[in-house]
Scaffold this active site. Structure first.
Site, PDB file in Angstrom:
ATOM      1  N   ASP A 163       2.651   5.762  -6.265  1.00  8.70           N
ATOM      2  CA  ASP A 163       3.908   5.705  -5.520  1.00  8.70           C
ATOM      3  C   ASP A 163       5.146   5.829  -6.406  1.00  8.70           C
ATOM      4  O   ASP A 163       6.213   6.182  -5.921  1.00  8.70           O
ATOM      5  CB  ASP A 163       3.987   4.393  -4.726  1.00  8.70           C
ATOM      6  CG  ASP A 163       3.022   4.405  -3.551  1.00  8.70           C
ATOM      7  OD1 ASP A 163       2.918   5.453  -2.898  1.00  8.70           O
ATOM      8  OD2 ASP A 163       2.383   3.379  -3.293  1.00  8.70           O
ATOM      9  N   HIS A 181      -2.036  -2.047  -9.598  1.00  7.44           N
ATOM     10  CA  HIS A 181      -3.055  -1.507  -8.702  1.00  7.44           C
ATOM     11  C   HIS A 181      -4.269  -2.419  -8.750  1.00  7.44           C
ATOM     12  O   HIS A 181      -4.610  -2.939  -9.813  1.00  7.44           O
ATOM     13  CB  HIS A 181      -3.449  -0.082  -9.140  1.00  7.44           C
ATOM     14  CG  HIS A 181      -4.122   0.688  -8.061  1.00  7.44           C
ATOM     15  ND1 HIS A 181      -5.464   0.574  -7.800  1.00  7.44           N
ATOM     16  CD2 HIS A 181      -3.619   1.562  -7.144  1.00  7.44           C
ATOM     17  CE1 HIS A 181      -5.766   1.351  -6.780  1.00  7.44           C
ATOM     18  NE2 HIS A 181      -4.667   1.951  -6.355  1.00  7.44           N
ATOM     19  N   HIS A 224       0.883  -1.189   0.000  1.00  6.84           N
ATOM     20  CA  HIS A 224       0.000   0.000   0.000  1.00  6.84           C
ATOM     21  C   HIS A 224       0.918   1.236   0.000  1.00  6.84           C
ATOM     22  O   HIS A 224       1.762   1.389  -0.871  1.00  6.84           O
ATOM     23  CB  HIS A 224      -0.924  -0.115   1.224  1.00  6.84           C
ATOM     24  CG  HIS A 224      -2.062   0.858   1.279  1.00  6.84           C
ATOM     25  ND1 HIS A 224      -2.438   1.669   0.241  1.00  6.84           N
ATOM     26  CD2 HIS A 224      -2.944   1.145   2.296  1.00  6.84           C
ATOM     27  CE1 HIS A 224      -3.480   2.402   0.603  1.00  6.84           C
ATOM     28  NE2 HIS A 224      -3.816   2.110   1.854  1.00  6.84           N
TER      29      HIS A 224
HETATM   30  N1  ACO Z   1       5.324  -5.932 -10.701  1.00 13.20           N
HETATM   31  C1  ACO Z   1       5.267  -7.031 -11.476  1.00 13.20           C
HETATM   32  N2  ACO Z   1       4.143  -7.771 -11.646  1.00 13.20           N
HETATM   33  C2  ACO Z   1       3.033  -7.331 -11.036  1.00 13.20           C
HETATM   34  C3  ACO Z   1       3.025  -6.179 -10.243  1.00 13.20           C
HETATM   35  C4  ACO Z   1       4.214  -5.467 -10.081  1.00 13.20           C
HETATM   36  N3  ACO Z   1       4.275  -4.378  -9.330  1.00 13.20           N
HETATM   37  N4  ACO Z   1       1.787  -5.990  -9.754  1.00 13.20           N
HETATM   38  C5  ACO Z   1       1.035  -7.000 -10.216  1.00 13.20           C
HETATM   39  N5  ACO Z   1       1.798  -7.822 -11.000  1.00 13.20           N
HETATM   40  C6  ACO Z   1       1.358  -9.043 -11.695  1.00 13.20           C
HETATM   41  C7  ACO Z   1       1.284 -10.204 -10.729  1.00 13.20           C
HETATM   42  O1  ACO Z   1       2.492 -10.904 -10.644  1.00 13.20           O
HETATM   43  C8  ACO Z   1       0.169 -11.022 -11.341  1.00 13.20           C
HETATM   44  O2  ACO Z   1       0.678 -11.697 -12.451  1.00 13.20           O
HETATM   45  P1  ACO Z   1       0.160 -13.193 -12.825  1.00 13.20           P
HETATM   46  O3  ACO Z   1      -1.308 -13.050 -13.096  1.00 13.20           O
HETATM   47  O4  ACO Z   1       0.959 -13.572 -14.020  1.00 13.20           O
HETATM   48  O5  ACO Z   1       0.437 -14.032 -11.616  1.00 13.20           O
HETATM   49  C9  ACO Z   1      -0.805  -9.976 -11.870  1.00 13.20           C
HETATM   50  O6  ACO Z   1       0.000  -8.836 -12.138  1.00 13.20           O
HETATM   51  C10 ACO Z   1      -1.883  -9.597 -10.869  1.00 13.20           C
HETATM   52  O7  ACO Z   1      -1.247  -9.203  -9.669  1.00 13.20           O
HETATM   53  P2  ACO Z   1      -1.880  -9.248  -8.214  1.00 13.20           P
HETATM   54  O8  ACO Z   1      -0.805  -9.118  -7.208  1.00 13.20           O
HETATM   55  O9  ACO Z   1      -2.788 -10.436  -8.095  1.00 13.20           O
HETATM   56  O10 ACO Z   1      -2.799  -7.983  -8.271  1.00 13.20           O
HETATM   57  P3  ACO Z   1      -3.441  -7.283  -7.011  1.00 13.20           P
HETATM   58  O11 ACO Z   1      -4.635  -6.592  -7.482  1.00 13.20           O
HETATM   59  O12 ACO Z   1      -3.585  -8.184  -5.851  1.00 13.20           O
HETATM   60  O13 ACO Z   1      -2.225  -6.308  -6.645  1.00 13.20           O
HETATM   61  C11 ACO Z   1      -0.907  -4.643  -5.872  1.00 13.20           C
HETATM   62  C12 ACO Z   1      -2.242  -4.973  -6.534  1.00 13.20           C
HETATM   63  C13 ACO Z   1      -0.837  -5.262  -4.482  1.00 13.20           C
HETATM   64  C14 ACO Z   1      -0.840  -3.125  -5.733  1.00 13.20           C
HETATM   65  C15 ACO Z   1       0.249  -5.172  -6.767  1.00 13.20           C
HETATM   66  O14 ACO Z   1       0.156  -4.624  -8.054  1.00 13.20           O
HETATM   67  C16 ACO Z   1       1.602  -4.894  -6.144  1.00 13.20           C
HETATM   68  O15 ACO Z   1       2.041  -5.653  -5.273  1.00 13.20           O
HETATM   69  N6  ACO Z   1       2.303  -3.796  -6.594  1.00 13.20           N
HETATM   70  C17 ACO Z   1       3.575  -3.431  -6.021  1.00 13.20           C
HETATM   71  C18 ACO Z   1       3.384  -2.658  -4.719  1.00 13.20           C
HETATM   72  C19 ACO Z   1       2.830  -1.272  -4.949  1.00 13.20           C
HETATM   73  O16 ACO Z   1       3.275  -0.526  -5.778  1.00 13.20           O
HETATM   74  N7  ACO Z   1       1.823  -0.928  -4.128  1.00 13.20           N
HETATM   75  C20 ACO Z   1       1.208   0.393  -4.149  1.00 13.20           C
HETATM   76  C21 ACO Z   1      -0.183   0.330  -4.691  1.00 13.20           C
HETATM   77  S1  ACO Z   1      -0.886   1.952  -4.809  1.00 13.20           S
HETATM   78  C22 ACO Z   1      -1.259   2.321  -3.207  1.00 13.20           C
HETATM   79  O17 ACO Z   1      -1.624   1.501  -2.424  1.00 13.20           O
HETATM   80  C23 ACO Z   1      -1.094   3.659  -2.775  1.00 13.20           C
END
Ligand code: ACO
Length: 388
Positions: free
Chosen positions: A325, A271, A232
């Site tokens: 971010d 996201h 987050h």
């Molecule tokens: N880098 C690489 N791959 C990613 C990323 C990333 N940052 N985010 C998602 N993916 C990929 C996952 O590996 C997954 O791939 P797959 O289907 O081949 O397994 C797919 O995209 C879906 O990802 P999830 O993690 O299931 O998506 P979710 O909706 O749960 O995640 C989240 C959202 C937690 C923000 C995720 O994108 C993440 O961890 N990002 C990095 C952390 C980040 O930047 N957080 C800030 C969010 S904005 C905020 O809260 C202010």
């Protein structure tokens, strides 16, 4: 859909969705997000409009009142906030006792919680009381952070200057010198962009807590705990750590590809709601470039651009783009903030949104209490301790 009976009352069991993805848990009139089109509005006003024309204080007024203030209303709101910049003496004394090596997110969570100790009516949830407490938290959290930073670095506190807006005053108290108008404006824009964002994890946390008719201090303390997580608000610090790990712009591609091959997440991308470019990132990207040019930090911006290009080829098809971010890391660095104050700045901005949601939740409250899909055994005999 199945029907279940709970407490003698029949209700429909919703389909299970891990992480509550796609579940509508409440309604709101505060912010609107279209994740497919990359749209964010506060009370119907596009975020880009607010970032270009508003101030943090005005944006908070907008969220708390459902409309933009008239000039006299804004002047009065600003004056009310500014009068309360300084910390209550008990909180200042407590701050001086905090370990100097504590992380600022833990410090601010503790100090916000402590504000409930010195409030004569901490549990008062009527609208005037909640607004009063929300203003107090809005006004004092920047001071808590600036004082904590000076405490840990052995510098005397710089008292707030009530002639300055919230962002400018924060930088003044932090650094002991008035910031340039460009830096003050940049931080103010960051706060506007971070003020509210639908039912994100920390806002949901605040609403869940206040839905028990607990109190604003508990709700915001919980929200800060949620925001700290690297999935987050903590991601902005993760982005900076990553940028520091990449030695040159040319090394960015291999770095990202290596991480993706290991299925590691790239901080600042992806996201739960946006499957298009996060509109806050659009604005921050422009701001980051401008500040990087002004402060001789173009290497950070160029590394960020290089990462974005690799990600566009590798994962944009999955709907993964920079989030709020990603470019806020470079922006905060150029403003001169220490790395571990990045996420606390998110707290300062989001207090406006959390408070708006607390007000909205209390106006039409229903206790949050979802069901759970039990997967464990049933009817297991108790085994005496000597036979286990
Ligand atoms: N880098 C690489 N791959 C990613 C990323 C990333 N940052 N985010 C998602 N993916 C990929 C996952 O590996 C997954 O791939 P797959 O289907 O081949 O397994 C797919 O995209 C879906 O990802 P999830 O993690 O299931 O998506 P979710 O909706 O749960 O995640 C989240 C959202 C937690 C923000 C995720 O994108 C993440 O961890 N990002 C990095 C952390 C980040 O930047 N957080 C800030 C969010 S904005 C905020 O809260 C202010």
């Amino acid at each position: 859909m199945t029907t279940a009976v709970a407490g003698g009352r029949k209700h429909e069991m919703a389909t299970y969705s891990k992480g509550l993805e796609g579940v509508i848990a409440t309604d709101t009139k505060l912010s609107f997000i279209d994740g497919e089109k990359g749209v964010l509005e506060y009370i119907g006003i596009p975020i880009g409009e607010l970032a270009s024309h508003s101030t943090f204080e005005e944006t908070v007024y907008l969220l708390w009142n459902g409309r933009l203030p008239k000039a006299n209303e804004l002047a009065e709101f600003n004056a009310t906030i500014r009068k309360q910049y300084d910390l209550p003496p008990q909180i200042e004394a407590m701050l001086k006792q905090l370990p100097k090596d504590a992380q600022p997110m833990h410090a601010i969570r503790t100090l916000v919680s402590a504000m409930g100790l010195i409030d004569q009516k901490p549990n008062a949830n009527d609208l005037p009381s909640i607004r009063e407490k929300a203003v107090k938290l809005l006004a004092t959290t920047p001071t808590m952070l600036a004082y904590f930073h000076r405490h840990r670095s052995g510098q005397p506190f710089v008292r707030p200057d009530a002639s300055l807006g919230l962002a400018e005053n924060f930088l003044y108290m932090l650094n002991g010198a008035k910031p340039t108008s460009t830096m003050a404006k940049a931080l103010d824009v960051c706060l506007v962009l971070h003020t509210d964002h639908g039912l994100n994890n920390s806002t949901f946390t605040a609403r869940v807590i206040i839905s028990t008719l607990s109190d604003i201090y508990s709700a915001i303390t919980g929200a800060i705990g949620s925001l700290r997580g690297p999935l987050h608000g903590g991601a902005n610090e993760g982005v900076m750590v990553m940028l520091n790990q990449i030695p040159t712009v040319a090394a960015a591609e291999a770095f990202v590809n290596d991480k993706l091959a290991k299925k590691d997440k790239i901080m600042g991308f992806g996201h739960r709601v946006y499957k298009a470019y996060d509109p806050r990132a659009t604005h921050l990207k422009v701001l980051a470039k401008q500040l990087a040019q002004d402060t001789g930090n173009m290497d950070l911006y160029d590394k960020s651009s290089a990462i974005e290009q690799v990600m566009a080829t590798a994962v944009a098809a999955k709907g993964i783009y920079p989030n709020v971010d990603f470019y806020s890391a470079t922006t905060y660095h150029c403003i001169g903030l220490p790395l571990d104050l990045f996420t606390p700045m998110f707290v300062v901005g989001r207090i406006g949104g959390w408070s708006a949601h607390i007000i909205e939740q209390l106006a039409d409250n229903r206790l949050f209490r979802p069901d759970v899909d039990y997967k464990g055994p049933h009817g297991v005999a108790y085994t005496p301790i000597d036979r286990r």
